[in-house]
Design a protein around this motif. Structure first.
Motif, PDB file in Angstrom:
ATOM      1  N   UNK A  26      11.124  -9.292  -3.138  1.00 41.65           N
ATOM      2  CA  UNK A  26      10.904 -10.556  -2.421  1.00 41.65           C
ATOM      3  C   UNK A  26       9.689 -10.415  -1.503  1.00 41.65           C
ATOM      4  N   UNK A  27       9.443  -9.204  -1.042  1.00 40.74           N
ATOM      5  CA  UNK A  27       8.234  -8.958  -0.255  1.00 40.74           C
ATOM      6  C   UNK A  27       7.648  -7.607  -0.651  1.00 40.74           C
ATOM      7  N   UNK A  28       6.330  -7.551  -0.775  1.00 35.68           N
ATOM      8  CA  UNK A  28       5.660  -6.303  -1.167  1.00 35.68           C
ATOM      9  C   UNK A  28       4.640  -5.918  -0.110  1.00 35.68           C
ATOM     10  N   UNK A  29       4.834  -4.736   0.459  1.00 35.63           N
ATOM     11  CA  UNK A  29       3.886  -4.230   1.455  1.00 35.63           C
ATOM     12  C   UNK A  29       3.151  -3.037   0.856  1.00 35.63           C
ATOM     13  N   UNK A  30       1.836  -3.009   1.020  1.00 35.61           N
ATOM     14  CA  UNK A  30       1.043  -1.915   0.473  1.00 35.61           C
ATOM     15  C   UNK A  30       0.609  -0.935   1.534  1.00 35.61           C
ATOM     16  N   UNK A  31       0.529   0.334   1.147  1.00 32.53           N
ATOM     17  CA  UNK A  31      -0.001   1.382   2.023  1.00 32.53           C
ATOM     18  C   UNK A  31      -1.038   2.149   1.214  1.00 32.53           C
ATOM     19  N   UNK A  32      -2.216   2.321   1.753  1.00 34.43           N
ATOM     20  CA  UNK A  32      -3.212   3.126   1.046  1.00 34.43           C
ATOM     21  C   UNK A  32      -4.230   3.620   2.062  1.00 34.43           C
ATOM     22  N   UNK A  33      -4.642   4.877   1.921  1.00 36.82           N
ATOM     23  CA  UNK A  33      -5.614   5.429   2.871  1.00 36.82           C
ATOM     24  C   UNK A  33      -7.012   4.863   2.633  1.00 36.82           C
ATOM     25  N   UNK A  35      -9.606   1.907   2.403  1.00 34.78           N
ATOM     26  CA  UNK A  35      -9.732   0.500   2.813  1.00 34.78           C
ATOM     27  C   UNK A  35     -10.168  -0.359   1.619  1.00 34.78           C
ATOM     28  N   UNK A  36     -10.916   0.225   0.695  1.00 35.99           N
ATOM     29  CA  UNK A  36     -11.327  -0.524  -0.507  1.00 35.99           C
ATOM     30  C   UNK A  36     -10.094  -0.872  -1.346  1.00 35.99           C
ATOM     31  N   UNK A  37      -9.234   0.114  -1.557  1.00 40.81           N
ATOM     32  CA  UNK A  37      -8.006  -0.151  -2.316  1.00 40.81           C
ATOM     33  C   UNK A  37      -7.184  -1.256  -1.648  1.00 40.81           C
ATOM     34  N   UNK A  49       0.928  -7.869   2.148  1.00 38.85           N
ATOM     35  CA  UNK A  49       0.125  -7.372   3.265  1.00 38.85           C
ATOM     36  C   UNK A  49       0.002  -5.862   3.136  1.00 38.85           C
ATOM     37  N   UNK A  50      -0.951  -5.311   3.873  1.00 39.75           N
ATOM     38  CA  UNK A  50      -1.092  -3.862   3.936  1.00 39.75           C
ATOM     39  C   UNK A  50      -0.826  -3.413   5.361  1.00 39.75           C
ATOM     40  N   UNK A  51      -0.083  -2.337   5.488  1.00 37.86           N
ATOM     41  CA  UNK A  51       0.280  -1.826   6.808  1.00 37.86           C
ATOM     42  C   UNK A  51       0.127  -0.311   6.810  1.00 37.86           C
ATOM     43  N   UNK A  52       0.056   0.268   8.008  1.00 42.00           N
ATOM     44  CA  UNK A  52       0.134   1.735   8.080  1.00 42.00           C
ATOM     45  C   UNK A  52       1.503   2.198   7.567  1.00 42.00           C
TER      46      UNK A  52
END
Lengths: 288, 288
Positions: A26-33, A35-37, A49-52
């Motif tokens: 239902x919600x997808x949060x991304x984490x990636x070191x 910034x381009x990704x 969204x992307x979060x730490x």
């Protein structure tokens, strides 16, 4: 379900696509070191969204780790240090014994499910994410008894929502078979590419002579060096075994040809043909 | 045009399909030593009739030889002994230096055009014939100056009717490049199949762990042992060279892994990645 995907590469990105499309997330949060990704993943709408890491994990019911295996051991421990007791972590790493060892004895070990989806392409990064990458493929779950039954069930439900076949294995056993059925193919392909690149200074002859067979055996040489460096590192002993077996078989063909014993080479190829019915069986129901 | 196709396998059969469909052939006669091949080719409508070599050649404006290269040298001489002075013979063999030598000095040498269409699949026999196999691929014509200009023009027209790109090469040069860009891929694949078959006594693990990358690198191991035995025999010196180079590159990866020098393996893979843009260029306009 609120899902955090750590690592927005080919696997993480493709997973995000399918889990959103099939309603599992239902919600997808991304984490990636990178910034381009992160930017590409947001632009493509792979994640909301992307979060730490810390913030993403805090909210998540399910954390999926889809990062290269060298970073995975540490990443998995970090996540286990931070999750709720009722959250679940599933990793997607290509090797399993080291990660199993890394989290052995962790108080929340049982919330982790060690998995390996047998899917991929030679491309990498969130821009390489494709729909239905996993459909019809096997999802290996390792050391099932070391995870809580409800955690395993959640991982199974996720894989089944992707139309994958779930298969159970011990992590050490997984790494041996993966060396034979997956890792060696990549080394063979990288070495083929280096051989032809060394010989054909200009690409004109490759252009003129390459057919589908060449492409087929060499395309894995496009694969991500970071991912494969880590796999070699984590599965080095099994890879040495399979490399020695493989080198012996190539050397056998070389010796047949050097000695003019083409009937012996013929017999070896007849034996190798036995892979045909197995490949047909494996892939008859698989989407390419 | 009345065309005789000698050898009703994958190549001969696929050629017959396309040359009939595009109108290049007004009549197609098949020649094959196997009664099963003859029957299947007739049942599939690949050819109008099957005749002994002598009778088929007698009527033909164009004879296409699509048989394994060991039989090809003798077959080509037989055909040249029998054709009219205005007929043309084109062969489809995967190696070219031996056939060039075999017909050197023949009174009708100039009616022969030595060619190699860079197309194929891992299947064989007339039942494996497919439409558009040749589309977008290269057709190599070797030693052009040793053939009559009108014979070369006819071969070119045939290949162009199949939407192939015609490329010219010396036969010796062809054999070197073919070893690097085609033949080694097959040995690599046969050896991979033998390696995994030796290890995985049951096919269950292959079934569970095989992904697209494995299939891609191993599928050539389904190829016809007779065809490849002959290629190894006729191109043995070039194959030994490429095998030695290839073995060295695989051995380099093995040494990196044995020594724990994964950064060196990383650099090798980065170098190998250079094949990516070349493959993309080669295949961007090619029908799979």
């Amino acid at each position: 379900m609120n899902i955090a995907i750590v690592g927005l590469g080919l696997i993480g990105g493709s997973l995000a696509k399918d889990l959103r499309a099939n309603g599992f997330a239902s919600k997808l949060t991304g984490v990636d070191s990178s910034s381009i990704h992160r930017r590409v993943a947001l632009e493509l709408g792979l994640v909301d969204e992307c979060l730490p890491l810390e913030d993403a994990v805090f909210e998540a019911d399910l954390v999926v780790l889809a990062i290269p295996v060298r970073a995975l051991c540490q990443g998995m421990v970090e996540v286990l240090n931070q999750i709720d007791e009722d959250a679940v972590v599933v990793d997607m790493g290509s090797t399993k014994a080291e990660i199993a060892e890394a989290i052995q004895g962790h108080p929340l070990r049982k919330r982790a499910v060690l998995a390996h989806p047998m899917a991929g392409t030679e491309y990498s990064g969130p821009q390489a994410a494709v729909s239905n990458l996993f459909q019809g493929k096997a999802a290996i779950i390792c050391d099932r008894d070391d995870s809580d039954p409800d955690a395993v069930r959640l991982a199974e439900r996720m894989f089944q929502s992707l139309f994958m076949r779930v298969v159970y294995m011990e992590s050490k056993e997984h790494d041996v078979h993966a060396a034979y059925v997956s890792h060696i193919s990549h080394i063979s392909s990288f070495a083929l590419a280096l051989t032809v690149l060394e010989k054909e200074a200009s690409s004109a002859n490759i252009f003129n002579l390459a057919s589908g067979g060449f492409r087929s055996t060499v395309r894995l040489a496009k694969s991500n060096p970071t991912m494969w460096r880590d796999v070699f590192e984590q599965n080095s002993q099994n890879l040495l075994d399979v490399l020695d077996n493989y080198l012996e078989h190539v050397q056998d063909f070389r010796n047949d040809i050097a000695q003019g014993d083409f009937q012996q080479a013929f017999r070896r190829m007849e034996q190798a043909n036995a892979i045909g019915p197995i490949l047909d069986q494996v892939f008859e129901s698989t989407v390419k």
